[in-house]
Design an enzyme around this catalytic site. Structure first.
Site, short mmCIF file in Angstrom:
data_model
loop_
_atom_site.label_atom_id
_atom_site.label_comp_id
_atom_site.label_asym_id
_atom_site.label_seq_id
_atom_site.Cartn_x
_atom_site.Cartn_y
_atom_site.Cartn_z
N VAL A 1 0.86 -1.18 0.00
CA VAL A 1 0.00 0.00 0.00
C VAL A 1 0.90 1.23 0.00
O VAL A 1 1.93 1.25 0.68
CB VAL A 1 -0.90 0.03 1.25
CG1 VAL A 1 -1.78 1.29 1.27
CG2 VAL A 1 -1.77 -1.21 1.33
N CYS A 2 0.54 2.22 -0.78
CA CYS A 2 1.22 3.53 -0.73
C CYS A 2 2.71 3.34 -1.06
O CYS A 2 3.05 2.55 -1.95
CB CYS A 2 0.96 4.15 0.65
SG CYS A 2 1.32 5.91 0.79
N SER A 3 3.59 4.04 -0.35
CA SER A 3 5.01 3.92 -0.67
C SER A 3 5.59 2.57 -0.26
O SER A 3 6.78 2.31 -0.49
CB SER A 3 5.81 5.06 -0.02
OG SER A 3 5.55 5.14 1.36
N GLY A 4 4.78 1.70 0.29
CA GLY A 4 5.22 0.32 0.54
C GLY A 4 5.68 -0.37 -0.74
O GLY A 4 6.57 -1.25 -0.69
N ALA B 1 -2.58 2.25 -4.41
CA ALA B 1 -2.17 3.66 -4.44
C ALA B 1 -1.99 4.18 -3.01
O ALA B 1 -1.70 3.40 -2.11
CB ALA B 1 -3.21 4.47 -5.22
#
Lengths: 236, 236
Positions: free
Chosen positions: B106-109, B156
């Protein structure tokens, strides 16, 4: 939102059997504001186990240490059913509400506002599975996602805390900042199905039954792990 | 989802400077399933401070103790920028991915999946503010909210983990169960504004600038509190 803005203290009570997303939705929206400081409060500082016990969240302060927060967000969860007559928790809500700028709840958290006597005669949101309990406190339950009655805001189940959190951001700052936080959280939801509320799921009664069944397991775990039973069958 | 279903281990790595909602969105969707067990992993078991330090989450296990989870969800956050060359973390991802059923972020993961070499040539989602870093790992960034490439799912920014989590529920159980979980979480989003992604916010450049500015503060805090600088300016 100038540098000189007063710092607002946001207090989020946590407890064993909390639904983490209830707390984290509003927290995520609000904590990024430079003029907001977040404290997690409970009977005493230290870790509390969320529903099913996979995750611990830490309370940073005791109720006594934060008598007058500016904003209160009371999350819900199966564990709330064991707290509806918890005097220290209810006294804290009542006292804090006297001076708060906003007193809010997510999901079954509104039952605590009800139990504290704050919702008499008011329209309020809560998780669809506990409308009857909310009503028993003199509130008028509604399926609306976010409800504002003066300085009290209540939100529907679990994920609705994000919608309420963004509304709170707009109330304590301005619309432009709230829009920016929405972008920062990339909150452009695309739910895979259209069963997100009772009305929309009504065409599939087995979906509703299965949701109740999953919720029942969470409630049973909360009760089994705290040696305490409540009179009302909530998730059944 | 019968009683005899194999228990699936969901491992969520946590770290200082994590964006809590990144982790909690998928966690909340998945942990309610009776055949899912959740573990929070990190370099060692114990508490880690989320972005800005208001909240601690506890890792239940070290990376070494959970070498072969069935599902991996790598959350992001400003702290991820200090981990992009962290060998134990990257080695764990690579090794776990060899045997996982689903490897997700998720996200910058997703930058960690990229840094681990898992996204070469693949289309992948991430937070809109780090497309360039994701691309530097050979991935093809997209503004799509949830992307599946075989057993890799990327989402995202921040709140998109809920959408991905429900998709994961449908993949490991069935559509009916996923619909039930969506109802249980009352995920019928009503965002107060329509600025939830870069494209929708494009008409208001000052909203984008303010979102970057808020994000910059989070990144600066993550760096200042860990005595470590990264070469790339991420949130600016």
């Amino acid at each position: 939102m100038t540098e000189e803005s007063k710092t607002l203290v946001l207090a989020i009570p946590i407890f064993n059997g909390i639904t983490v997303l209830d707390a984290v939705g509003p927290y995520e929206c609000l904590h990024v504001l430079p003029n907001v400081k977040v404290v997690f409060v409970s009977h005493q500082a230290g870790p509390y186990k969320a529903t099913l016990g996979y995750l611990s969240l830490s309370a940073t302060h005791s109720f006594d240490e934060v008598p007058h927060p500016d904003i209160i967000v009371v999350p819900g969860g199966p564990g709330i059913m064991l707290l509806l007559d918890d005097k220290p928790f209810l006294d804290w809500i009542r006292k804090a509400h006297e001076t708060s700028m906003y007193t809010t709840s997510v999901c079954s958290g509104s039952l605590m506002l009800g139990a504290a006597g704050l919702l008499k005669g008011l329209t309020a949101a809560t998780h669809w599975n506990v409308y009857d309990i909310l009503e028993s406190y003199g509130a008028k339950p509604t399926a609306d996602r976010v409800v504002q009655e003066g300085k009290i805001l209540t939100a529907a189940g679990v994920s609705s805390g994000i919608d309420m959190g963004l509304k709170l951001v707009s109330l304590i700052t301005d619309e432009k900042t709230a829009k920016s936080v929405q972008l920062l959280l990339e909150y452009d939801p695309q739910p895979p199905f259209d069963t997100g509320c009772l009305k929309k799921a009504a065409a599939e009664p087995d979906v509703i039954e299965r949701a109740k069944s999953i919720g029942y397991r969470l409630r049973a775990h909360a009760i089994d792990n705290h040696g305490n039973h409540v009179g009302e069958m909530v998730f059944s």
